[in-house]
Design an enzyme around this catalytic site. Sequence first.
Site, PDB file in Angstrom:
ATOM      1  N   HIS A 259      80.062  51.364  96.344  1.00  0.00           N
ATOM      2  CA  HIS A 259      80.974  52.070  97.251  1.00  0.00           C
ATOM      3  C   HIS A 259      80.100  53.261  97.902  1.00  0.00           C
ATOM      4  O   HIS A 259      80.331  53.698  99.385  1.00  0.00           O
ATOM      5  CB  HIS A 259      82.096  52.952  96.450  1.00  0.00           C
ATOM      6  CG  HIS A 259      83.274  52.543  96.372  1.00  0.00           C
ATOM      7  ND1 HIS A 259      83.477  51.513  95.626  1.00  0.00           N
ATOM      8  CD2 HIS A 259      84.368  52.348  97.275  1.00  0.00           C
ATOM      9  CE1 HIS A 259      84.679  50.908  95.547  1.00  0.00           C
ATOM     10  NE2 HIS A 259      85.417  51.424  96.438  1.00  0.00           N
TER      11      HIS A 259
ATOM     12  N   ASN B 107      92.490  46.478  97.077  1.00  0.00           N
ATOM     13  CA  ASN B 107      91.205  45.976  97.680  1.00  0.00           C
ATOM     14  C   ASN B 107      90.938  44.632  96.864  1.00  0.00           C
ATOM     15  O   ASN B 107      89.988  44.604  96.052  1.00  0.00           O
ATOM     16  CB  ASN B 107      89.975  47.262  97.086  1.00  0.00           C
ATOM     17  CG  ASN B 107      88.869  47.126  98.056  1.00  0.00           C
ATOM     18  OD1 ASN B 107      88.778  45.972  98.636  1.00  0.00           O
ATOM     19  ND2 ASN B 107      88.055  47.813  97.959  1.00  0.00           N
TER      20      ASN B 107
END
Length: 347
Positions: free
Chosen positions: A223, A192
């Site tokens: 998140h 990521n």
Amino acid sequence: MCRKEEQLTPNQKVLAIRRMPSLLEYFSYNCNFMGILAGPTSSYNDYIAFMEGTPFRHNKDHQTNGKTSGRHKQTDPSPNIEVVRKLATCFFSLMVFLSVCKVFPVERNIDDDFIATTPFYAQVVYLYLSMLTTRPKYYFVWTLADAINNAAGFGFNGYNSDGSPRWDLISNLRIMDIEFATSFKMFLDNWNIQTAHWLKRVCYERCPYNPTAATFILSAMWHGAYPGYYLTFLTGIVVTLAARAMRHNVRPYFLGSPSHKLLYDGITWAGTQIAICYTVVPFVLLSVGPSMKFYRSWYFSVHIGCVLLAVALPVKPRHLRLKEAPVLSHQDSTSTDGNCNQKTKAT
């Protein structure tokens, strides 16, 4: 617009926005079709430079002493080969995920019969295999998103030393570096990637105290609201501190010979993979109950071991290391200058 030029780091100078974006530029950056579904995120300057046809990151690759290099005259290379390669990676990742993921379900790690009847070493192996077969779905999504951007012409990052074009400006992962990572940091640096860059810019480099903890907490909040995210990133804090302590204190003893270095790499690869799998189980399970059941089945062993390592092995705080870096560089420069002067006098 809010800070003076001399207050910025070199990276911040490149990414600094010098004027207020227009409403069209703002919504174009946030809602463009290439990244609205799955990203990856990119810096505003990179996006606007792409839209205006003036990529600023790799201009230096086209020039040598102010002149255009002969082998780099092609300033707008075709992304076709790279797009096909990434689509092939997507197809392979999807096939692996669909065919193997059901064979090693993550939920089996917390199955009562599995915990009661399976030796601990077999549980460790199964944990690794179950998390290994979970990752291809992320490989598929992020590589596909990268290919979509490349197909639109976004993502060109200059040329390699052999003159081949690079299309990794906004790539979100490096699969081989992930699977063969020999440290927790190496894994995170290749997973990521664009989100990690964003977290580093907005939090880690700006937070004056405990930047590691602050960055992991911000990442959990970014998140979403599932408790498993917070368990994963809180565990990530202690694992990161322990890994950093191990690297600073143990690694120098294995650099004396290639065989020792190979042994160290093998041990740290295994340790890194198990630590990563242990850390991210709550990220997959999402809920508190199943996540805590898994950690209890391991007797919180990784948590306890990491805390003991972080406490027992000293590592200087980040702000002290940053202060010492210029001093060491100055000493090295002075030493080099002295050696050069001595050689000149001798000559």
